[in-house]
Motif scaffolding. Sequence first.
Motif, short mmCIF file in Angstrom:
data_model
loop_
_atom_site.label_atom_id
_atom_site.label_comp_id
_atom_site.label_asym_id
_atom_site.label_seq_id
_atom_site.Cartn_x
_atom_site.Cartn_y
_atom_site.Cartn_z
N ARG A 1 -9.44 -17.04 -0.91
CA ARG A 1 -9.81 -15.91 0.07
C ARG A 1 -8.46 -14.93 -0.03
O ARG A 1 -8.72 -13.77 0.35
N LYS A 2 -7.31 -15.36 -0.19
CA LYS A 2 -6.10 -14.45 -0.40
C LYS A 2 -6.14 -13.30 -0.86
O LYS A 2 -5.75 -11.82 -0.56
N PRO A 3 -6.93 -13.26 -2.41
CA PRO A 3 -6.77 -11.94 -3.17
C PRO A 3 -7.70 -10.90 -2.54
O PRO A 3 -7.68 -9.87 -2.36
N VAL A 4 -8.95 -11.60 -1.87
CA VAL A 4 -9.77 -10.68 -1.21
C VAL A 4 -9.34 -9.96 0.15
O VAL A 4 -9.40 -8.79 0.19
N ILE A 5 -8.49 -10.74 0.65
CA ILE A 5 -8.07 -10.11 1.87
C ILE A 5 -6.88 -9.06 1.59
O ILE A 5 -6.69 -8.15 2.17
N ALA A 6 -6.04 -9.37 0.66
CA ALA A 6 -5.03 -8.62 0.13
C ALA A 6 -5.63 -7.30 -0.48
O ALA A 6 -5.03 -6.12 0.01
N GLU A 7 -6.75 -7.32 -0.91
CA GLU A 7 -7.51 -5.81 -1.20
C GLU A 7 -7.85 -5.23 -0.23
O GLU A 7 -7.71 -3.97 -0.06
N TYR A 8 -8.48 -5.77 0.93
CA TYR A 8 -8.70 -5.08 2.26
C TYR A 8 -7.73 -4.68 2.79
O TYR A 8 -7.85 -3.50 3.33
N GLN A 9 -6.77 -5.40 2.88
CA GLN A 9 -5.50 -4.88 3.68
C GLN A 9 -4.82 -3.70 2.93
O GLN A 9 -4.56 -2.76 3.81
N ALA A 10 -4.75 -3.64 1.80
CA ALA A 10 -4.39 -2.59 0.88
C ALA A 10 -5.35 -1.47 1.47
O ALA A 10 -4.53 0.00 1.58
N ALA A 11 -6.53 -1.70 1.28
CA ALA A 11 -7.23 0.02 1.64
C ALA A 11 -7.20 0.20 3.00
O ALA A 11 -7.15 1.25 3.54
N ALA A 12 -7.06 -0.78 3.83
CA ALA A 12 -7.05 -0.59 5.50
C ALA A 12 -5.60 -0.03 5.71
O ALA A 12 -5.61 1.04 6.32
N LEU A 13 -4.63 -0.25 4.87
CA LEU A 13 -3.31 0.13 5.19
C LEU A 13 -3.24 1.85 4.70
O LEU A 13 -2.77 2.77 5.45
N GLU A 14 -3.85 2.00 3.63
CA GLU A 14 -4.16 3.53 3.12
C GLU A 14 -4.84 4.34 4.23
O GLU A 14 -4.32 5.49 4.69
N SER A 15 -5.85 3.81 4.85
CA SER A 15 -6.44 4.55 5.89
C SER A 15 -5.72 4.70 7.03
O SER A 15 -5.71 5.71 7.48
N CYS A 16 -5.01 3.74 7.44
CA CYS A 16 -4.06 3.65 8.51
C CYS A 16 -3.07 4.78 8.59
O CYS A 16 -2.96 5.44 9.45
N ILE A 17 -2.50 4.75 7.22
CA ILE A 17 -1.37 5.83 6.91
C ILE A 17 -2.08 7.20 7.21
O ILE A 17 -1.45 8.27 7.49
N TRP A 18 -3.33 7.27 6.44
CA TRP A 18 -4.04 8.73 6.72
C TRP A 18 -3.97 9.17 7.84
O TRP A 18 -3.36 10.31 8.52
#
Length: 392
Positions: A311-328
């Motif tokens: 599960r960890k790699p799946v979550i890492a990918e989501y969190q990376a996309a979510a962080l991009e969105s958050c920073i936007w």
Amino acid sequence: MKLDIIGGGPAGLYFAVLMKRADPAHDITIYERNGPDDTFGWGVVFSGKTLAHLRAADEASHQRITSAFAAWDNVDVAHHDQKITVRGNSFSGIGRLQLLKILQQRCTELGVQLNFKTEISDIDQLASKCDLLLGADGVNSTVREKYKQHFQPLLEARPNKYIWYGTHQLFHGLTLTFREHEGGVFAAHSYKFNESTSTFIVECDQQTWTGSDFAKMTDLDTREFLQQVFGKDLGDNSLLSNNSKWINFLNVKNEHWYYNNIVLLGDALHTAHFSIGSGTKLALEDAIALSQCFDRSADVPLALAEFERVRKPVIAEYQAAALESCIWFENARQYMNLSPLELAYVIMTRSGRVDAESLRRRDPAFVAAYEQELSHKGSAVGRSETEQRRPG
Ligand SMILES: Cc1cc2nc3c(=O)[nH]c(=O)nc-3n(C[C@H](O)[C@H](O)[C@H](O)COP(=O)(O)OP(=O)(O)OC[C@H]3O[C@@H](n4cnc5c(N)ncnc54)[C@H](O)[C@@H]3O)c2cc1C
């Protein structure tokens, strides 16, 4: 197996449903500090893909959830009094309380013991008396805090402020509304989640928040101020408070996901910025992933190690996309000079998960209109300027 769960949110309830379904002999107890009808917030969003996972995991709750859903396929971006619609995005919204009631009912049907109004403070004692202890106790998890040397959490408060309201104005689709007001820039994330109510989350940067003097405002003052900012979008409808408060989004990660027979799940384990609408989805999918690990092995240490591994790699990918969105959204101020079409395009591609071609497949008319606007402006200059302003 004796299984104790701290937290009766989506993660804890759904994991209990799946484990009890898999083996009715499991002895499962959920401890929830609130009552069955208490909740914070308004509605939550799921994508079409999440629904397919929920159907495969438990048809009965999937059916009840989908019959209570408001569904749509459009993202609307409202800017400079113009609304741009982008189609081809399958989403649904449901009231958080309604979702919890469905999962509580399913737990009761299956024989899960639900203890409401029960706050757990002695975690060691509980852990020593069960085979598996689930820390599904939300973003401010006591379980994570208690064993922080083992979980090694990384907690990062993001700079933007946001506040979660409801309204009876109905937003048919995932609507992102931008308003500039007295030097501040406000973004609202809104969507209908039942026949009469929409979620309405307002987000702004620190400069806007301080400049608007929100620190000195009462709940009523704050709502009146924001009703003015979003007056054209809310029509005659007011903002509805549910003990709503300004907060900073907390990014949660954990180096280790389990310790002895204790495992974290949902927001206790990780968060993902609400602008990609996936906190509840991740909590439910965590529950599916963990229960599948127990399907493969009843051995607790083995199942927990496997859960972290898959599960960890799946979550890492989501969190990376979510962080991009958050920073936007933290930098939304710098995009306010874009036209509504340009802004909609930049927003749709902000997290890096949707590229130009997939956007064209979703909504060719939108991409054609965007390209036509660029070519009118002088395509070379327009394209490079827009792309330069896109988050990296
Ligand atoms: C502004 C905002 C907007 C959001 N929008 C969306 C969205 O659009 N879509 C989406 O999917 N998600 C959204 N989320 C996220 C979503 O609410 C959470 O991600 C989701 O609820 C996580 O589920 P959970 O079960 O892990 O935790 P929670 O739902 O937080 O549940 C944890 C439970 O544990 C209980 N608890 C805590 N400590 C104890 C204790 N010691 N003893 C007993 N009980 C305890 C709490 O009372 C709570 O009921 C949003 C969140 C915010 C803040």
